[in-house]
Design a protein around this motif. Structure first.
Motif, PDB file in Angstrom:
ATOM      1  N   LEU A   4      -2.045   7.468   3.948  1.00 18.30           N
ATOM      2  CA  LEU A   4      -1.525   6.413   3.874  1.00 18.30           C
ATOM      3  C   LEU A   4      -1.969   5.669   4.917  1.00 18.30           C
ATOM      4  N   ILE A   5      -2.650   4.297   4.687  1.00 18.34           N
ATOM      5  CA  ILE A   5      -3.509   3.545   5.542  1.00 18.34           C
ATOM      6  C   ILE A   5      -2.508   2.226   5.824  1.00 18.34           C
ATOM      7  N   VAL A   6      -1.786   1.831   6.865  1.00 12.98           N
ATOM      8  CA  VAL A   6      -1.072   0.670   6.953  1.00 12.98           C
ATOM      9  C   VAL A   6      -2.138  -0.439   7.361  1.00 12.98           C
ATOM     10  N   GLY A   7      -1.943  -1.448   7.034  1.00 16.51           N
ATOM     11  CA  GLY A   7      -2.985  -2.586   7.549  1.00 16.51           C
ATOM     12  C   GLY A   7      -4.084  -2.702   6.652  1.00 16.51           C
ATOM     13  N   ALA A   8      -4.390  -1.941   5.563  1.00 14.06           N
ATOM     14  CA  ALA A   8      -5.412  -1.885   4.819  1.00 14.06           C
ATOM     15  C   ALA A   8      -6.338  -3.052   4.350  1.00 14.06           C
ATOM     16  N   THR A   9      -5.720  -4.348   4.367  1.00 13.22           N
ATOM     17  CA  THR A   9      -6.326  -5.709   3.972  1.00 13.22           C
ATOM     18  C   THR A   9      -6.808  -6.187   5.284  1.00 13.22           C
ATOM     19  N   GLY A  10      -6.818  -5.779   6.052  1.00 13.25           N
ATOM     20  CA  GLY A  10      -7.360  -6.460   7.559  1.00 13.25           C
ATOM     21  C   GLY A  10      -8.900  -5.824   7.755  1.00 13.25           C
ATOM     22  N   CYS A  29      -2.264   2.948   0.041  1.00 15.53           N
ATOM     23  CA  CYS A  29      -2.378   1.575   1.213  1.00 15.53           C
ATOM     24  C   CYS A  29      -0.895   1.032   0.934  1.00 15.53           C
ATOM     25  N   LEU A  30      -0.281   0.847   2.045  1.00 18.47           N
ATOM     26  CA  LEU A  30       0.939   0.048   2.082  1.00 18.47           C
ATOM     27  C   LEU A  30       0.565  -1.324   2.250  1.00 18.47           C
ATOM     28  N   VAL A  31       1.213  -2.226   1.317  1.00 15.34           N
ATOM     29  CA  VAL A  31       0.766  -3.641   1.102  1.00 15.34           C
ATOM     30  C   VAL A  31       2.045  -4.470   0.980  1.00 15.34           C
ATOM     31  N   ARG A  32       1.710  -5.793   1.328  1.00 11.50           N
ATOM     32  CA  ARG A  32       2.826  -6.544   0.958  1.00 11.50           C
ATOM     33  C   ARG A  32       2.561  -7.415  -0.164  1.00 11.50           C
ATOM     34  N   SER A  33       1.180  -7.763  -0.452  1.00 11.65           N
ATOM     35  CA  SER A  33       0.895  -8.383  -1.715  1.00 11.65           C
ATOM     36  C   SER A  33      -0.307  -7.594  -2.297  1.00 11.65           C
ATOM     37  N   ALA A  34       0.003  -7.148  -3.760  1.00 15.10           N
ATOM     38  CA  ALA A  34      -0.480  -6.408  -4.413  1.00 15.10           C
ATOM     39  C   ALA A  34      -1.860  -7.280  -4.894  1.00 15.10           C
ATOM     40  N   LYS A  35      -1.753  -8.780  -4.928  1.00 13.92           N
ATOM     41  CA  LYS A  35      -2.826  -9.629  -5.449  1.00 13.92           C
ATOM     42  C   LYS A  35      -4.014  -9.736  -4.266  1.00 13.92           C
ATOM     43  N   VAL A  48       1.001   0.605  -2.710  1.00 16.10           N
ATOM     44  CA  VAL A  48       2.497   1.073  -2.655  1.00 16.10           C
ATOM     45  C   VAL A  48       3.130  -0.192  -1.996  1.00 16.10           C
ATOM     46  N   PRO A  49       3.749  -0.770  -2.433  1.00 13.44           N
ATOM     47  CA  PRO A  49       4.794  -2.015  -1.734  1.00 13.44           C
ATOM     48  C   PRO A  49       5.356  -1.697  -0.342  1.00 13.44           C
ATOM     49  N   GLY A  50       5.405  -2.305   0.408  1.00 15.63           N
ATOM     50  CA  GLY A  50       6.098  -2.199   1.658  1.00 15.63           C
ATOM     51  C   GLY A  50       5.698  -3.053   2.843  1.00 15.63           C
ATOM     52  N   ASP A  51       6.641  -3.043   3.744  1.00 13.93           N
ATOM     53  CA  ASP A  51       6.317  -4.038   4.806  1.00 13.93           C
ATOM     54  C   ASP A  51       7.071  -3.112   6.237  1.00 13.93           C
ATOM     55  N   LEU A  52       6.098  -3.148   7.252  1.00 10.95           N
ATOM     56  CA  LEU A  52       6.799  -2.531   8.577  1.00 10.95           C
ATOM     57  C   LEU A  52       7.920  -3.097   9.070  1.00 10.95           C
ATOM     58  N   CYS A  53       7.923  -4.459   8.840  1.00 15.40           N
ATOM     59  CA  CYS A  53       9.347  -5.092   9.237  1.00 15.40           C
ATOM     60  C   CYS A  53      10.692  -4.781   8.310  1.00 15.40           C
ATOM     61  N   TYR A  54      10.432  -3.995   7.305  1.00 12.68           N
ATOM     62  CA  TYR A  54      11.468  -3.663   6.437  1.00 12.68           C
ATOM     63  C   TYR A  54      11.570  -2.288   6.307  1.00 12.68           C
ATOM     64  N   PRO A  55      12.268  -1.416   7.042  1.00 11.85           N
ATOM     65  CA  PRO A  55      12.071  -0.208   7.379  1.00 11.85           C
ATOM     66  C   PRO A  55      12.539   0.523   6.047  1.00 11.85           C
ATOM     67  N   GLN A  56      13.162  -0.125   5.380  1.00 13.75           N
ATOM     68  CA  GLN A  56      13.733   0.751   4.176  1.00 13.75           C
ATOM     69  C   GLN A  56      12.830   0.849   2.930  1.00 13.75           C
ATOM     70  N   THR A  57      11.602  -0.004   3.318  1.00 13.57           N
ATOM     71  CA  THR A  57      10.621   0.257   2.158  1.00 13.57           C
ATOM     72  C   THR A  57       9.646   1.348   2.456  1.00 13.57           C
ATOM     73  N   LEU A  58       9.541   1.848   3.662  1.00 12.39           N
ATOM     74  CA  LEU A  58       8.692   2.919   4.264  1.00 12.39           C
ATOM     75  C   LEU A  58       9.010   4.171   3.635  1.00 12.39           C
ATOM     76  N   LYS A  59      10.169   4.610   3.562  1.00  9.61           N
ATOM     77  CA  LYS A  59      10.641   5.900   2.924  1.00  9.61           C
ATOM     78  C   LYS A  59       9.879   6.238   1.686  1.00  9.61           C
TER      79      LYS A  59
END
Length: 329
Positions: A4-10, A29-35, A48-59
């Protein structure tokens, strides 16, 4: 191994993703915007949709994941603060990785973060390193200095377009590194037991001051730079003013980083141990000279092609346009 890569669009994250895919890893890849992350899917990554600032999306994002590479960081334009993303978000991610049984965790920090407690991003990186070391995760910390890619917008483009090049105070020499080379170290760390629960500097072949980079760009482009120096005291005043407004907090915290850039202290470290452990040859690391040389060669070639096509179209138009006779001639 599922990675899993976090921040993959950077700037760095996309190179890590590209390298991992090329080496045969199953990349998620954990992404906030699939587009905005569509190019990652085209490369072969799972989004996969998710956001570091929303812990419930990480599981859900971490389900079945063997290793995590964290390349995420807040941006000056983000609505969330550095503290929310780079501290609270990272703590949530580390805790979620523990709960999910992740076997390896690669974290990108900043070199000499412990020397600048007054700079929010540096202090947060230092605290995150400590939190990670005490978490129980099998981690590797890679401490970076700066990306060569950022120098294009900071120096290359302004010089080519005859725009001002901004320099702050006394320039601190920085050992910039190509993000493709950084990605090589990150992916290699996953397969080398000697990197477990250790911290390594991952920096370029030498440290460069702003003046040296400007001189190099002038030589490679054949153009003279318009250098404008921004007094550090003025930036400090602007930062203090921005702190009065909530919308300016993130920018103010970013401006604090100028204390690092203008300190005069080199941001550099020996890479001897890192090259030995990771099994890389220093000669294979991109130098700043070769990186900028390739950039300017590519740009100058493109400009010549555009100029050629422009002249060709002009001559074609003149050939098709008949001369008008003037009375008496």
């Amino acid at each position: 191994m599922t990675l899993l890569i976090v921040g993959a669009t950077g700037t760095l994250g996309r190179q890590v993703a590209r390298r991992a895919i090329d080496e045969g890893y199953k990349v998620r890849c954990l992404v906030r915007s699939a587009k905005k992350a569509a190019f990652l899917k085209e490369w072969g990554a799972e989004l996969v949709p998710g956001d570091l600032c929303y812990p419930q999306t990480l599981k859900a994002a971490l389900e079945g994941v063997t290793a995590v590479i964290d390349a995420a960081t807040s941006r000056p334009t983000d609505s969330l603060s550095i503290k929310q993303v780079d501290w609270e978000g990272k703590v949530s991610l580390i805790q979620a990785c523990l709960a999910a049984g992740v076997e390896r965790f690669i974290f990108f920090s900043i070199l000499d973060a412990d020397k600048y407690p007054e700079v929010p991003l540096m202090e947060i990186k230092r605290c995150t390193e400590l939190f990670l070391a005490e978490s129980g995760l099998n981690y590797t910390v890679l401490q970076l200095a700066g990306f060569m890619q950022g120098l294009i917008g900071q120096y290359g483009i302004p010089i080519l377009e005859n725009q001002p090049v901004w320099v702050t105070g006394e320039s601190s020499p920085i050992a910039y590194m190509d993000t493709q080379d950084i990605a090589k170290f990150a992916i290699r760390a996953l397969s080398i037991p000697e990197t477990e629960k250790r911290t390594f500097p991952v920096v370029g072949t030498r440290a460069w001051s702003a003046e040296e980079i400007i001189s190099l760009c002038e030589r490679l482009s054949g153009k003279e730079a318009r250098v404008t120096r921004m007094p550090v005291n003025l930036l400090r005043t602007v930062r203090r003013m921005l702190r009065f407004f909530q919308w300016g907090w993130n920018v103010a915290d970013r401006l604090a980083f100028t204390e690092v850039l203008a300190s005069g202290r080199p941001l550099n470290a020996s890479m001897d141990a890192a090259y030995q452990v990771f099994g890389f040859d220093p000669k294979d690391t991109t130098t700043l000279e070769s990186y900028l040389q390739e950039y300017f060669n590519r740009i100058m070639k493109k400009l010549k092609e555009l100029d050629y096509e422009k002249n060709k179209a002009k001559k074609k138009k003149e050939k098709k346009t008949p001369f008008k006779k003037v009375d008496g001639q």
